[in-house]
Design a protein around this motif. Sequence first.
Motif, short mmCIF file in Angstrom:
data_model
loop_
_atom_site.label_atom_id
_atom_site.label_comp_id
_atom_site.label_asym_id
_atom_site.label_seq_id
_atom_site.Cartn_x
_atom_site.Cartn_y
_atom_site.Cartn_z
N LEU A 69 4.55 48.95 6.56
CA LEU A 69 5.32 49.66 5.53
C LEU A 69 6.34 48.73 4.87
O LEU A 69 6.51 48.73 3.64
CB LEU A 69 6.02 50.88 6.16
N TRP A 123 2.37 59.38 8.63
CA TRP A 123 2.92 58.40 7.69
C TRP A 123 2.21 57.04 7.80
O TRP A 123 2.09 56.32 6.81
CB TRP A 123 4.43 58.24 7.85
N LEU A 168 -4.39 50.22 0.46
CA LEU A 168 -5.78 50.03 0.04
C LEU A 168 -5.97 50.39 -1.43
O LEU A 168 -6.65 49.68 -2.18
CB LEU A 168 -6.69 50.93 0.89
N THR A 169 -5.34 51.50 -1.83
CA THR A 169 -5.49 51.96 -3.21
C THR A 169 -4.94 50.92 -4.19
O THR A 169 -5.60 50.57 -5.17
CB THR A 169 -4.75 53.30 -3.40
N LEU A 170 -3.74 50.44 -3.92
CA LEU A 170 -3.13 49.47 -4.83
C LEU A 170 -3.94 48.18 -4.87
O LEU A 170 -4.10 47.55 -5.91
CB LEU A 170 -1.69 49.18 -4.42
N HIS A 171 -4.47 47.79 -3.71
CA HIS A 171 -5.31 46.59 -3.69
C HIS A 171 -6.58 46.80 -4.51
O HIS A 171 -6.98 45.95 -5.30
CB HIS A 171 -5.68 46.21 -2.26
N GLU A 172 -7.20 47.97 -4.34
CA GLU A 172 -8.44 48.24 -5.08
C GLU A 172 -8.19 48.26 -6.59
O GLU A 172 -9.08 47.94 -7.38
CB GLU A 172 -9.07 49.56 -4.61
N GLN A 173 -6.97 48.63 -6.98
CA GLN A 173 -6.65 48.62 -8.41
C GLN A 173 -6.29 47.22 -8.91
O GLN A 173 -6.00 47.04 -10.09
CB GLN A 173 -5.47 49.57 -8.68
N ALA A 209 -0.94 56.59 8.32
CA ALA A 209 -2.16 56.72 7.52
C ALA A 209 -1.85 56.66 6.03
O ALA A 209 -2.57 56.03 5.26
CB ALA A 209 -2.85 58.05 7.87
N GLN A 210 -0.74 57.29 5.63
CA GLN A 210 -0.37 57.28 4.21
C GLN A 210 -0.05 55.86 3.74
O GLN A 210 -0.46 55.44 2.67
CB GLN A 210 0.85 58.19 3.97
N ALA A 211 0.68 55.14 4.56
CA ALA A 211 1.05 53.77 4.19
C ALA A 211 -0.20 52.90 4.08
O ALA A 211 -0.35 52.09 3.16
CB ALA A 211 2.01 53.18 5.23
N PHE A 212 -1.11 53.09 5.01
CA PHE A 212 -2.37 52.36 5.00
C PHE A 212 -3.16 52.65 3.72
O PHE A 212 -3.61 51.75 3.01
CB PHE A 212 -3.17 52.77 6.24
N ALA A 213 -3.29 53.95 3.40
CA ALA A 213 -4.11 54.35 2.26
C ALA A 213 -3.49 53.89 0.93
O ALA A 213 -4.20 53.50 0.01
CB ALA A 213 -4.30 55.87 2.27
N MET A 214 -2.16 53.93 0.84
CA MET A 214 -1.51 53.46 -0.39
C MET A 214 -1.81 51.97 -0.61
O MET A 214 -2.07 51.53 -1.73
CB MET A 214 0.00 53.67 -0.31
N LEU A 263 4.64 46.47 2.54
CA LEU A 263 4.22 47.18 1.32
C LEU A 263 5.41 47.39 0.39
O LEU A 263 5.31 47.16 -0.83
CB LEU A 263 3.57 48.52 1.69
#
Lengths: 125, 209
Positions: A81, A31, A40-45, A33-38, A84
């Motif tokens: 988390l 979890w 990053l994704t939202l930031h990149e968007q 890793a999932q929180a981290f990746a989410m 986020l």
Amino acid sequence: MPADLNPNTPTHEDLPSLPRDEDGPVFREPWEAQAFAMTLTLHEQGHFTWPEWAECLGAEIAAAQAGGDPDLGDTYYLHWLKALEGLVASKGIVSTDDLARRKEAWDIAAHTTPHGKPITPPEDA
Amino acid sequence: MSPHSDSGHDDHSHLSDTELRVRSLESLLTDKGLVNPEALDAIVDRYENKIGPRNGSRVVARAWVDPDFKQRLLENASAAIDSLGYTSTQGVDMLVLENTPTVHNVTVCTLCSCYPWAVLGLPPAWYKSFPFRSRVVKDPRGVLQEFGLKLGAGIEVRVWDSTAELRYIVLPERPAGTEGMSEEALADLVTRNSMIGTEKAANPKAGKS
């Protein structure tokens, strides 16, 4: 900033309060890793800037410390988390209510799934 | 692994409160088309397996053997690092801090553990911990000593506090006795901690610990 530290620094053998690791796992549980990746994704968007994110995360860490968390690095992704969840709510991406409802649904899905079977998303259940 | 164990109902699956929160957020974001689980897995894989301190080690080794590159690295770290193919995804600036015989640099993020991910991967637990974040500012020599780094009184210690816009990487001194070593072999001497500033680059005889 922090101000309650012992200036008479003992050697590190005496000091369990300075956690050390070698090149151990960067994520202790999936979890994290999932929180981290989410994030990053939202930031990149472009949903938030990195300074906005850092401010939220810093505030969560400070709040946790004020609440008594010794903050040894092992609770870092819990703060992450929470930051986020707060940021997606304040940006109007996912509301706190939606999150609570979905969590309830996931909980029910988990409890009604026999051990060893994959837990299916509540939407598909 | 999970703190959740509140009942004897072991015939059903359990998710901890935290796992439930993460799944909920992920599934809501997925429904909205903002994330997709495979892309998330790819990000995790990148950070767990592909990005790591090895990138930073190569940057440092290049700076040791190539004075022009070193100059560019000190003047515009982000561009120089990009030129080796290691790009930060957060669009933040990077500054390289050169250690010299009289100056030792150490980096920290007192606020939230900002870290130069693109070149160092994800930070170790101690870097994120409150004791490190707070004490390294107040008593850098004491903290460095705990890491086994004893610095003479003639060496100035500079502590650099990262921000969301600016991350630091330490350029450790090239160890003595490494003349003639290949760039690849030199990179092996550049430890993660030497680029945070909590140790020196490894001695070539001892190798990287």
